[in-house]
Write a protein that holds these residues in place. Sequence first.
Motif, PDB file in Angstrom:
ATOM      1  N   THR A 103       0.801  -1.230   0.000  1.00 48.26           N
ATOM      2  CA  THR A 103       0.000   0.000   0.000  1.00 48.26           C
ATOM      3  C   THR A 103       0.832   1.278   0.000  1.00 48.26           C
ATOM      4  O   THR A 103       0.329   2.331  -0.379  1.00 48.26           O
ATOM      5  N   HIS A 104       2.059   1.194   0.465  1.00 52.47           N
ATOM      6  CA  HIS A 104       2.931   2.371   0.624  1.00 52.47           C
ATOM      7  C   HIS A 104       2.332   3.392   1.581  1.00 52.47           C
ATOM      8  O   HIS A 104       2.625   4.584   1.484  1.00 52.47           O
ATOM      9  N   SER A 105       1.483   2.945   2.505  1.00 51.62           N
ATOM     10  CA  SER A 105       0.812   3.854   3.432  1.00 51.62           C
ATOM     11  C   SER A 105       0.639   3.172   4.786  1.00 51.62           C
ATOM     12  O   SER A 105      -0.013   2.127   4.876  1.00 51.62           O
ATOM     13  N   ILE A 106       1.194   3.794   5.823  1.00 48.17           N
ATOM     14  CA  ILE A 106       1.048   3.229   7.164  1.00 48.17           C
ATOM     15  C   ILE A 106      -0.397   3.339   7.628  1.00 48.17           C
ATOM     16  O   ILE A 106      -0.890   2.461   8.328  1.00 48.17           O
ATOM     17  N   ARG A 107      -1.098   4.386   7.208  1.00 49.18           N
ATOM     18  CA  ARG A 107      -2.517   4.518   7.560  1.00 49.18           C
ATOM     19  C   ARG A 107      -3.345   3.405   6.924  1.00 49.18           C
ATOM     20  O   ARG A 107      -4.183   2.794   7.574  1.00 49.18           O
ATOM     21  N   GLU A 108      -3.116   3.159   5.649  1.00 50.94           N
ATOM     22  CA  GLU A 108      -3.862   2.103   4.955  1.00 50.94           C
ATOM     23  C   GLU A 108      -3.520   0.739   5.550  1.00 50.94           C
ATOM     24  O   GLU A 108      -4.385  -0.117   5.697  1.00 50.94           O
ATOM     25  N   THR A 109      -2.271   0.545   5.897  1.00 45.67           N
ATOM     26  CA  THR A 109      -1.850  -0.703   6.535  1.00 45.67           C
ATOM     27  C   THR A 109      -2.617  -0.926   7.832  1.00 45.67           C
ATOM     28  O   THR A 109      -3.175  -2.007   8.055  1.00 45.67           O
ATOM     29  N   ALA A 110      -2.665   0.096   8.669  1.00 43.05           N
ATOM     30  CA  ALA A 110      -3.385  -0.019   9.942  1.00 43.05           C
ATOM     31  C   ALA A 110      -4.870  -0.249   9.716  1.00 43.05           C
ATOM     32  O   ALA A 110      -5.485  -1.075  10.392  1.00 43.05           O
ATOM     33  N   LEU A 111      -5.439   0.447   8.766  1.00 45.25           N
ATOM     34  CA  LEU A 111      -6.866   0.292   8.483  1.00 45.25           C
ATOM     35  C   LEU A 111      -7.173  -1.132   8.007  1.00 45.25           C
ATOM     36  O   LEU A 111      -8.145  -1.739   8.453  1.00 45.25           O
ATOM     37  N   LEU A 112      -6.340  -1.650   7.125  1.00 41.64           N
ATOM     38  CA  LEU A 112      -6.563  -3.006   6.622  1.00 41.64           C
ATOM     39  C   LEU A 112      -6.396  -4.060   7.720  1.00 41.64           C
ATOM     40  O   LEU A 112      -7.110  -5.060   7.736  1.00 41.64           O
ATOM     41  N   LEU A 113      -5.471  -3.839   8.642  1.00 36.55           N
ATOM     42  CA  LEU A 113      -5.268  -4.792   9.725  1.00 36.55           C
ATOM     43  C   LEU A 113      -6.377  -4.705  10.770  1.00 36.55           C
ATOM     44  O   LEU A 113      -6.914  -5.723  11.191  1.00 36.55           O
ATOM     45  N   THR A 114      -6.706  -3.483  11.178  1.00 32.94           N
ATOM     46  CA  THR A 114      -7.590  -3.297  12.330  1.00 32.94           C
ATOM     47  C   THR A 114      -9.052  -3.032  11.977  1.00 32.94           C
ATOM     48  O   THR A 114      -9.908  -3.165  12.838  1.00 32.94           O
ATOM     49  N   HIS A 115      -9.297  -2.586  10.746  1.00 30.82           N
ATOM     50  CA  HIS A 115     -10.638  -2.155  10.318  1.00 30.82           C
ATOM     51  C   HIS A 115     -11.110  -0.949  11.121  1.00 30.82           C
ATOM     52  O   HIS A 115     -12.304  -0.760  11.329  1.00 30.82           O
ATOM     53  N   VAL A 116     -10.141  -0.149  11.582  1.00 30.90           N
ATOM     54  CA  VAL A 116     -10.407   1.078  12.331  1.00 30.90           C
ATOM     55  C   VAL A 116      -9.702   2.218  11.607  1.00 30.90           C
ATOM     56  O   VAL A 116      -8.527   2.086  11.283  1.00 30.90           O
ATOM     57  N   PRO A 117     -10.372   3.317  11.323  1.00 33.47           N
ATOM     58  CA  PRO A 117     -11.802   3.520  11.508  1.00 33.47           C
ATOM     59  C   PRO A 117     -12.593   2.737  10.467  1.00 33.47           C
ATOM     60  O   PRO A 117     -12.069   2.382   9.414  1.00 33.47           O
ATOM     61  N   GLU A 118     -13.832   2.495  10.792  1.00 35.21           N
ATOM     62  CA  GLU A 118     -14.696   1.744   9.887  1.00 35.21           C
ATOM     63  C   GLU A 118     -14.939   2.552   8.622  1.00 35.21           C
ATOM     64  O   GLU A 118     -15.151   3.747   8.669  1.00 35.21           O
ATOM     65  N   ARG A 119     -14.898   1.879   7.489  1.00 38.06           N
ATOM     66  CA  ARG A 119     -15.133   2.541   6.196  1.00 38.06           C
ATOM     67  C   ARG A 119     -16.597   2.477   5.818  1.00 38.06           C
ATOM     68  O   ARG A 119     -17.298   1.534   6.172  1.00 38.06           O
ATOM     69  N   THR A 120     -17.004   3.468   5.051  1.00 35.44           N
ATOM     70  CA  THR A 120     -18.338   3.411   4.475  1.00 35.44           C
ATOM     71  C   THR A 120     -18.286   2.455   3.296  1.00 35.44           C
ATOM     72  O   THR A 120     -17.205   2.091   2.817  1.00 35.44           O
ATOM     73  N   ALA A 121     -19.420   2.044   2.781  1.00 36.66           N
ATOM     74  CA  ALA A 121     -19.469   1.114   1.646  1.00 36.66           C
ATOM     75  C   ALA A 121     -18.747   1.697   0.437  1.00 36.66           C
ATOM     76  O   ALA A 121     -18.011   0.990  -0.251  1.00 36.66           O
ATOM     77  N   SER A 122     -18.923   2.986   0.165  1.00 36.62           N
ATOM     78  CA  SER A 122     -18.267   3.573  -1.014  1.00 36.62           C
ATOM     79  C   SER A 122     -16.757   3.640  -0.825  1.00 36.62           C
ATOM     80  O   SER A 122     -16.010   3.435  -1.764  1.00 36.62           O
ATOM     81  N   GLU A 123     -16.276   3.919   0.394  1.00 37.08           N
ATOM     82  CA  GLU A 123     -14.839   3.929   0.653  1.00 37.08           C
ATOM     83  C   GLU A 123     -14.266   2.540   0.522  1.00 37.08           C
ATOM     84  O   GLU A 123     -13.172   2.366  -0.019  1.00 37.08           O
ATOM     85  N   ALA A 124     -14.960   1.533   1.004  1.00 35.80           N
ATOM     86  CA  ALA A 124     -14.468   0.154   0.916  1.00 35.80           C
ATOM     87  C   ALA A 124     -14.332  -0.259  -0.537  1.00 35.80           C
ATOM     88  O   ALA A 124     -13.379  -0.922  -0.913  1.00 35.80           O
ATOM     89  N   TRP A 125     -15.277   0.148  -1.364  1.00 36.28           N
ATOM     90  CA  TRP A 125     -15.227  -0.215  -2.791  1.00 36.28           C
ATOM     91  C   TRP A 125     -14.019   0.414  -3.463  1.00 36.28           C
ATOM     92  O   TRP A 125     -13.330  -0.235  -4.235  1.00 36.28           O
ATOM     93  N   THR A 126     -13.709   1.671  -3.174  1.00 45.12           N
ATOM     94  CA  THR A 126     -12.611   2.351  -3.838  1.00 45.12           C
ATOM     95  C   THR A 126     -11.249   1.928  -3.336  1.00 45.12           C
ATOM     96  O   THR A 126     -10.252   2.203  -3.955  1.00 45.12           O
ATOM     97  N   HIS A 127     -11.192   1.224  -2.205  1.00 51.00           N
ATOM     98  CA  HIS A 127      -9.900   0.834  -1.631  1.00 51.00           C
ATOM     99  C   HIS A 127      -9.657  -0.673  -1.678  1.00 51.00           C
ATOM    100  O   HIS A 127      -8.776  -1.162  -1.001  1.00 51.00           O
ATOM    101  N   ARG A 128     -10.406  -1.372  -2.452  1.00 55.64           N
ATOM    102  CA  ARG A 128     -10.187  -2.826  -2.524  1.00 55.64           C
ATOM    103  C   ARG A 128      -8.830  -3.123  -3.126  1.00 55.64           C
ATOM    104  O   ARG A 128      -8.373  -2.446  -4.014  1.00 55.64           O
ATOM    105  N   ARG A 129      -8.242  -4.229  -2.627  1.00 58.85           N
ATOM    106  CA  ARG A 129      -6.933  -4.637  -3.140  1.00 58.85           C
ATOM    107  C   ARG A 129      -7.102  -5.542  -4.306  1.00 58.85           C
ATOM    108  O   ARG A 129      -8.001  -6.232  -4.501  1.00 58.85           O
TER     109      ARG A 129
END
Length: 129
Positions: A103-129
């Motif tokens: 991801t090249h992003s410590i924030r994205e790494t933490a979000l993917l590991l912890t699911h915090v903060p929770e994403r909205t459905a539209s955010e989850a769609w745009t950030h899929r791996r």
Amino acid sequence: MTDFSERIAELSERARRDREAFEPPPNPPDEETALEFLTDGVGAAVSLYIEARTGEQFRFDTAEFALLERALNDWLELYAACYGADLDATFTVREAAELLIETHSIRETALLLTHVPERTASEAWTHRR
């Protein structure tokens, strides 16, 4: 004691102090403090792991690896707590490193590991791996 061993001990001690000094925010989220835990804590632990594994192929002993992973998980728990989330983190430093490289992003790494903060459905769609 190698340079890596000393750095692991320092990270472990810093994570312990951060955990002991932490006061949950009265009105989460406290994004500024969460980002500090990510950059100064999680990022430092993952960077050390990546450096050790790609450089001279340093071999962690069992105790060093446990200290590094405990520090990583302590900081991820503190990060989540800054958002008002209770987390019992049991992530490996390797999975965190792989996500950071991807991801090249410590924030994205933490979000993917912890699911915090929770994403909205539209955010989850745009950030899929």
